[in-house]
Scaffold this motif. Structure first.
Motif, PDB file in Angstrom:
ATOM      1  N   VAL A 126      92.731  72.583 -19.405  1.00 17.13           N
ATOM      2  CA  VAL A 126      92.688  71.569 -18.353  1.00 17.13           C
ATOM      3  C   VAL A 126      91.388  70.769 -18.426  1.00 17.13           C
ATOM      4  CG1 VAL A 126      93.105  71.171 -15.895  1.00 17.13           C
ATOM      5  CG2 VAL A 126      93.941  73.243 -16.949  1.00 17.13           C
ATOM      6  N   PRO A 128      89.869  68.825 -20.576  1.00 15.63           N
ATOM      7  CA  PRO A 128      89.867  67.404 -20.940  1.00 15.63           C
ATOM      8  C   PRO A 128      90.277  66.497 -19.790  1.00 15.63           C
ATOM      9  CG  PRO A 128      90.945  68.695 -22.632  1.00 15.63           C
ATOM     10  CD  PRO A 128      90.660  69.626 -21.510  1.00 15.63           C
ATOM     11  N   LEU A 129      91.140  66.995 -18.912  1.00 11.02           N
ATOM     12  CA  LEU A 129      91.559  66.164 -17.782  1.00 11.02           C
ATOM     13  C   LEU A 129      90.395  65.924 -16.821  1.00 11.02           C
ATOM     14  CD1 LEU A 129      95.090  67.553 -16.870  1.00 11.02           C
ATOM     15  CD2 LEU A 129      94.430  65.869 -18.571  1.00 11.02           C
ATOM     16  N   TYR A 130      89.534  66.918 -16.667  1.00 13.29           N
ATOM     17  CA  TYR A 130      88.359  66.735 -15.809  1.00 13.29           C
ATOM     18  C   TYR A 130      87.340  65.818 -16.473  1.00 13.29           C
ATOM     19  CZ  TYR A 130      89.812  70.524 -12.729  1.00 13.29           C
ATOM     20  OH  TYR A 130      90.497  71.306 -11.828  1.00 13.29           O
ATOM     21  N   PHE A 131      87.088  66.060 -17.747  1.00 11.20           N
ATOM     22  CA  PHE A 131      86.012  65.338 -18.411  1.00 11.20           C
ATOM     23  C   PHE A 131      86.396  63.904 -18.759  1.00 11.20           C
ATOM     24  CE2 PHE A 131      84.310  69.641 -20.095  1.00 11.20           C
ATOM     25  CZ  PHE A 131      83.874  69.939 -18.816  1.00 11.20           C
ATOM     26  N   THR A 132      87.677  63.545 -18.595  1.00 13.24           N
ATOM     27  CA  THR A 132      88.046  62.145 -18.785  1.00 13.24           C
ATOM     28  C   THR A 132      88.166  61.437 -17.438  1.00 13.24           C
ATOM     29  OG1 THR A 132      90.361  62.791 -18.859  1.00 13.24           O
ATOM     30  CG2 THR A 132      89.248  62.482 -20.959  1.00 13.24           C
ATOM     31  N   ARG A 133      87.666  62.079 -16.407  1.00 10.84           N
ATOM     32  CA  ARG A 133      87.631  61.424 -15.107  1.00 10.84           C
ATOM     33  C   ARG A 133      86.178  61.185 -14.712  1.00 10.84           C
ATOM     34  NH1 ARG A 133      92.801  63.592 -14.900  1.00 10.84           N
ATOM     35  NH2 ARG A 133      94.112  62.373 -13.526  1.00 10.84           N
ATOM     36  N   MET A 135      83.810  62.487 -13.682  1.00 11.14           N
ATOM     37  CA  MET A 135      83.097  63.724 -13.421  1.00 11.14           C
ATOM     38  C   MET A 135      82.380  64.147 -14.689  1.00 11.14           C
ATOM     39  SD  MET A 135      84.691  67.383 -12.380  1.00 11.14           S
ATOM     40  CE  MET A 135      84.194  67.329 -10.678  1.00 11.14           C
TER      41      MET A 135
ATOM     42  N   LEU B  49      87.670  57.606 -24.977  1.00 14.10           N
ATOM     43  CA  LEU B  49      87.475  58.247 -23.671  1.00 14.10           C
ATOM     44  C   LEU B  49      86.062  58.773 -23.502  1.00 14.10           C
ATOM     45  CD1 LEU B  49      90.776  60.247 -23.562  1.00 14.10           C
ATOM     46  CD2 LEU B  49      90.068  58.622 -21.832  1.00 14.10           C
ATOM     47  N   LEU B  51      84.963  61.416 -24.973  1.00 12.31           N
ATOM     48  CA  LEU B  51      84.946  62.873 -25.129  1.00 12.31           C
ATOM     49  C   LEU B  51      84.206  63.262 -26.399  1.00 12.31           C
ATOM     50  CD1 LEU B  51      88.539  64.121 -24.216  1.00 12.31           C
ATOM     51  CD2 LEU B  51      86.434  64.550 -22.980  1.00 12.31           C
ATOM     52  N   ARG B  71      81.403  56.473 -18.126  1.00  9.21           N
ATOM     53  CA  ARG B  71      81.851  56.794 -16.779  1.00  9.21           C
ATOM     54  C   ARG B  71      82.696  55.665 -16.187  1.00  9.21           C
ATOM     55  NH1 ARG B  71      79.839  61.121 -13.758  1.00  9.21           N
ATOM     56  NH2 ARG B  71      78.118  61.550 -15.129  1.00  9.21           N
ATOM     57  N   ARG B  74      86.145  55.792 -17.791  1.00 11.49           N
ATOM     58  CA  ARG B  74      87.000  56.891 -17.326  1.00 11.49           C
ATOM     59  C   ARG B  74      87.611  56.607 -15.964  1.00 11.49           C
ATOM     60  NH1 ARG B  74      82.652  61.320 -18.623  1.00 11.49           N
ATOM     61  NH2 ARG B  74      82.647  61.200 -20.878  1.00 11.49           N
ATOM     62  N   TYR B  79      94.602  59.514 -19.073  1.00 14.37           N
ATOM     63  CA  TYR B  79      94.721  60.170 -20.379  1.00 14.37           C
ATOM     64  C   TYR B  79      95.742  61.287 -20.303  1.00 14.37           C
ATOM     65  CZ  TYR B  79      93.269  63.255 -24.265  1.00 14.37           C
ATOM     66  OH  TYR B  79      93.229  64.065 -25.369  1.00 14.37           O
ATOM     67  N   CYS B  85      98.207  71.057 -20.867  1.00 13.65           N
ATOM     68  CA  CYS B  85      96.962  70.946 -20.104  1.00 13.65           C
ATOM     69  C   CYS B  85      97.219  71.272 -18.644  1.00 13.65           C
ATOM     70  CB  CYS B  85      96.371  69.556 -20.244  1.00 13.65           C
ATOM     71  SG  CYS B  85      97.471  68.271 -19.694  1.00 13.65           S
ATOM     72  N   MET B  99      94.068  66.272  -9.121  1.00 18.79           N
ATOM     73  CA  MET B  99      93.545  65.409 -10.175  1.00 18.79           C
ATOM     74  C   MET B  99      93.275  63.995  -9.650  1.00 18.79           C
ATOM     75  SD  MET B  99      92.753  66.698 -12.913  1.00 18.79           S
ATOM     76  CE  MET B  99      92.637  68.418 -13.287  1.00 18.79           C
ATOM     77  N   ILE B 102      89.996  64.164  -7.945  1.00 19.47           N
ATOM     78  CA  ILE B 102      88.898  64.202  -8.921  1.00 19.47           C
ATOM     79  C   ILE B 102      88.643  62.783  -9.443  1.00 19.47           C
ATOM     80  CG2 ILE B 102      88.170  65.124 -11.164  1.00 19.47           C
ATOM     81  CD1 ILE B 102      88.217  67.274  -9.098  1.00 19.47           C
TER      82      ILE B 102
END
Lengths: 308, 306
Positions: A126, A128-133, A135, B49, B51, B71, B74, B79, B85, B99, B102
């Motif tokens: 999960v 990646p879903l947080y780190f692409t927001r 946050m 993204l 990442l 930031r 995003r 995504y 996930c 989500m 968030i």
């Protein structure tokens, strides 16, 4: 009204409420709100709210067991008060010795719930879903740490409150008793806060290195057992062998240090417990703060690196 | 403003060059990102993204630089990862709401958006059940929903049809198409199946071994790649010969005859040829050609241009 109903009944019913896709023009908050949302969700998760019943079992049973002696003492407070009045010495739990006596249950709480906090997101990918927001990685780690610290603090404070109520009820005049009990009980807040943050940082930092709950739990048990036993053994040997440095090792124990630090907050002496009296209780407080800082650093480092 | 822009974008993992100097510019729309496994699709998406940091070169999304304004990017991007996930022990509603929060949506707005988005992706009563009990198709829908929850300006979908059966695949593609056209959200769909990209995308970016193979509107690809397969029980060789005699580029492939579909007249020609020869016809199908085929054709044609 009825006419309108008849008209719509002939048209495809699925579309009556389908307004199409609507864009969101409302408020968007930033990273602090995101971190706060994660904190709240995480705290709920630790206690199993919003999860199946089985997820509630471990935290509530362990926290319940931890509070149980205090609850018993509260339930029998009138009997105990009578007994004390008659001159019998009562060996009771107090604010200062409660964690010392029952801290093992809080270790179990960490072993059960810390992997729950950090392993799930890695296991089920999960992150990646947080780190692409909106946050950051550090935000994520600190929000998780704050949630476990809060959960531990709540579990630690419930018996404190029970003791407080029990002691107040034992007094002849309840209002006067509140006045005398309050100052006695207040050190339990900073003491338990230190215990909560210290244990949470150790547990999360170690758990975060494995996506598997079971491995994390085993790692935690191993850490707490070994780090308690090994310094104690070396210290014991050192006393006979004359190693003057061996007492410093006791500062690295996770639980003994916290117990000694608790004594500092309540102004109790360490000698009665067989701790090395070469070090003052304040040294243990500093050691616990340093350990919390170190493990928080390890946790942040882990989330800087973890693949997403 | 360009949707996505890159210049000399390179990513090295040790000795391996995942991306090797990508230069391209994409306009808003539904963009297909095709490439074989390991071509660098996921790496590109992860760089966009923020990442993964590129080794060299730069990239920007909606005018924001991926290194300096990650930031900001995003906040406006959704995504959907390639892999699973979703935690199994929460319901879809709870997860998507979480989500959305968030992403910065206030509590009530997050709930409303979640209900709306789950309805759009086609999850109804089952949305309160735990995700662990969902089928692959339902999980893919939840993954899409969480990417849409905060109403992004750009959706990055990494292999959205992975693991879906043909029906689920078509439904997912339809959803993607609706997202791009009806909802007005730009979409980048990464896939290794050209057939899917053809169905929904308006623009295609083909990458291979970390290089841009071709970047062009989808129509220029499909015209050159359509093939009609005619299967007969016997006499495929005679049919191929007859069609070649009529001036079509035909090739026998066991019981099938493959003919380059360049002209509508081909259908009539096939009908007539089969009837004239009295062959037992099994099927006539427009082939979705595999990506490798188009690459085989595209390499010599476009390698110099790019």
């Amino acid at each position: 009204m009825s006419t309108a109903n008849r008209v719509t009944a002939s048209s495809p019913t699925g579309n009556i409420y389908d307004l199409g896709y609507r864009h969101y023009d409302g408020k968007r908050r930033g990273r602090w709100y995101a971190a706060w949302s994660l904190y709240v969700d995480s705290l709920r998760g630790i206690w199993g709210f919003g999860r199946p019943m089985s997820a509630k079992a471990a935290p509530f049973i362990l926290a319940g067991l931890y509070a149980f002696p205090a609850a018993i003492q509260l339930a029998f407070s009138s009997v105990i008060a009578q007994s004390v009045k008659e001159g019998n010495a009562a060996n009771l739990f107090e604010y200062g010795n409660y964690f010392t006596g029952l801290g093992i249950l809080m270790i179990l709480f960490c072993v059960a719930q810390a992997p729950e906090v950090v392993c799930r997101d890695q296991r089920y990918q999960v992150l990646p879903l947080y780190f692409t927001r909106a946050m950051g990685r550090s935000d994520y780690a600190l929000a998780r740490l704050a949630s476990l610290s809060t959960a531990l603090f709540l579990a630690l404070m419930v018996p404190m409150f029970a003791l407080f109520v029990g002691d107040v009820l034992m007094g002849a005049d309840a209002f006067a008793a509140i006045g005398t009990e309050l100052p006695k009980s207040l050190p339990s807040i900073p003491a338990n806060l230190l215990v909560a943050v210290s244990m949470a940082s150790i547990s999360l930092a170690l758990s975060s290195y494995s996506p598997r709950r079971a491995y994390s739990a085993i790692g935690l048990v191993a850490y707490f057992l070994l780090m308690e036993a090994v310094p104690a053994i070396i210290y014991g040997v050192g006393q006979h062998a004359g190693w003057t440095w061996a007492d410093k090792l006791v500062l690295t124990t996770p639980i003994t240090s916290l117990q000694a630090a608790t004594d500092w907050f309540f102004g109790r002496s360490l000698t009665a417990r067989g701790f090395p009296d070469t070090l003052g209780p304040d040294a243990y407080v500093l050691a616990c703060i340093a350990s919390a800082a170190l493990f928080t650093g390890i946790l942040l480092f882990r989330y800087r690196r973890v693949a997403a | 403003m360009a949707l996505i822009e890159t210049a000399g974008l390179t990513k090295e993992y040790g000795q391996v060059k995942a991306l090797n100097g990508l230069d391209f510019q994409l306009e808003p729309g539904i963009i297909g990102l095709v490439g074989a496994n390991g071509a660098g699709k996921s790496t590109l998406i992860k760089i966009l993204l923020g990442l993964v940091a590129p080794t060299s070169g730069r990239a920007s999304v909606l005018g924001m630089d991926v290194a300096a304004e990650a930031r900001g990017i995003r906040k406006v991007v959704g995504y959907m990862p390639e892999h699973d996930c979703l935690p199994p022990d929460v319901g879809a509603t709870e997860f998507v709401t979480h989500m959305a929060r968030i992403s910065g949506l206030p509590r009530t707005a997050a709930r409303e958006r979640t209900a709306e988005v789950l309805r759009h992706v086609g999850l109804y009563e089952e949305r309160y059940r735990q995700i662990g009990g969902y089928s692959t198709g339902m999980k893919q829908r939840v993954k899409l929903a969480q990417a849409l929850a905060h109403d992004p300006k750009l959706l990055l979908l990494d292999e959205p049809t992975n693991g879906l059966d043909p029906t689920g695949r078509d439904e997912m593609l339809d959803l993607i198409k609706r997202t791009g056209t009806e909802f007005g959200i730009s979409v980048v769909v990464a896939s290794h199946l050209l057939g899917e990209i053809e169905q929904v995308c308006s623009f295609l970016l083909a990458i291979d071994a970390g290089r841009v193979l071709k970047a062009a509107p989808i129509s220029t690809f499909t015209q050159r790649t359509s093939v009609l397969a005619v299967e007969v029980e016997e006499g495929a060789d005679r049919l191929a010969a007859a069609l070649m005699g009529r001036g079509f580029r035909a090739k026998q492939d066991e019981a099938c005859v493959l003919i380059a579909l360049e002209d509508e007249a081909l259908y009539d020609a096939v009908r007539d040829a089969v009837a004239d020869l009295g062959l037992p016809l099994v099927r006539i199908q427009q082939e979705r050609r595999r990506l490798e085929d188009i690459f085989r054709e595209a390499v010599p044609a476009s390698a110099g241009a790019q």
